[in-house]
Design an enzyme around this catalytic site. Structure first.
Site, PDB file in Angstrom:
ATOM      1  N   LYS A 147     -67.363  88.403  -8.527  1.00  0.00           N
ATOM      2  CA  LYS A 147     -67.079  88.620  -7.290  1.00  0.00           C
ATOM      3  C   LYS A 147     -65.368  87.985  -7.408  1.00  0.00           C
ATOM      4  CE  LYS A 147     -71.099  86.534  -4.681  1.00  0.00           C
ATOM      5  NZ  LYS A 147     -71.670  86.715  -5.756  1.00  0.00           N
ATOM      6  N   ARG A 148     -64.738  88.715  -8.730  1.00  0.00           N
ATOM      7  CA  ARG A 148     -63.469  88.805  -8.808  1.00  0.00           C
ATOM      8  C   ARG A 148     -62.492  89.656  -7.733  1.00  0.00           C
ATOM      9  NH1 ARG A 148     -65.591  85.450 -11.859  1.00  0.00           N
ATOM     10  NH2 ARG A 148     -64.805  85.671 -14.292  1.00  0.00           N
TER      11      ARG A 148
END
Length: 279
Positions: A97-98
């Protein structure tokens, strides 16, 4: 040139079924397996999951945070898990979830989407809430590497609604806007685009949203979070064939026995196939 992620995923889903199994070695699950909450326990857990299901499911999805919490030795276990899973034929979606801007987003992309990176994965989960355009370095590198992205669009956590359901000046919600961006990204791609959305399987009726993004829909929530395979056609409608349902605890709680893990994964996969095909 590497075959695009969307094409590889479509084939894997058709051959193995669409199930994604999460690798989530949080402390309570390690304890349930009789393992210590340390690097040795982490390695045993991850190796067992890969051994059990990487040769039979379409996708494995390691949650990077549960490896990162052990520092560099934990990341080394993650690297090995990714290599072993891909060698066994599973596609790996790195659940990290960058999300950031500019050179920082580019560095995140290089960490997971560059072919020479130790953590190179078939796809990466990303957060678009610095604006969809902030993801451009990841989109561009994914295209170059034959990888994919799963963009957080309609997540099942209650807190997500304050952002994702917010309505823009044009009358469209933020979540719907993300889906529209993905549809544009995947336009003309066959048999499936490489840029998908994360859409919770627990959200109920989503008929107000256009889920026809010509890309995969990663759908967490099957099993322990309350959604069932039978719910998928009702939630996703005409887009159900492109759904990649993700189960973690519903499979992992059957470990550390390899046979029990395989049986649980096979059962979920068959239930999903029946729900999606109606036969």
């Amino acid at each position: 040139m590497t075959e695009p992620f969307g094409a590889r995923l479509r084939r894997a889903m058709d051959e193995r079924g669409p199930l994604c199994v999460g690798i989530d070695p949080h402390a309570s699950l390690l304890a349930e397996w009789g393992l210590n909450d340390d690097v040795a326990g982490l390695e045993r857990f991850s190796r067992t999951v890969v051994e059990a299901v990487a040769g039979r499911v379409a996708v494995l999805k390691p949650q990077s945070a549960f490896f990162e919490r052990f520092g560099s030795r934990g990341v080394a276990v993650l690297e090995e898990s990714v290599r072993e899973a891909r060698a066994a034929g599973a596609l790996v979606v790195m659940d990290a979830k960058r999300g950031d801007i500019g050179s920082t987003m580019a560095a995140y992309a290089e960490s997971f989407l560059h072919k020479d990176a130790p953590l190179f994965s078939d796809a990466l989960t990303v957060s678009p809430y610095l604006g969809y355009g902030s993801l451009r370095p990841a989109v561009d590198l994914a295209r170059e590497s034959g990888a994919g992205l799963f963009v957080l669009a309609l997540t099942s956590n209650q807190e997500g609604a304050e952002v994702q359901h917010a309505v823009r000046d044009d009358g469209r919600s933020v979540g719907a806007t993300m889906l529209a961006h993905l549809a544009a990204e995947n336009a003309g791609e066959e048999p499936l685009g490489s840029f998908g959305a994360v859409v919770g399987a627990t959200l109920g009726d989503l008929s107000a949203y256009d889920l026809g993004v010509n890309g995969p829909l990663l759908a967490p929530g099957i099993g322990a979070q309350g959604a069932t395979p039978a719910d998928l056609p009702r939630v996703f409608g005409a887009a159900v064939r492109n759904v990649v349902p993700s189960a973690s605890r519903g499979v992992l709680r059957h470990g550390p026995d390899v046979g029990a893990l395989r049986t649980a994964a096979d059962r979920f996969a068959e239930e999903i196939r029946t729900a999606v095909t109606g036969s």
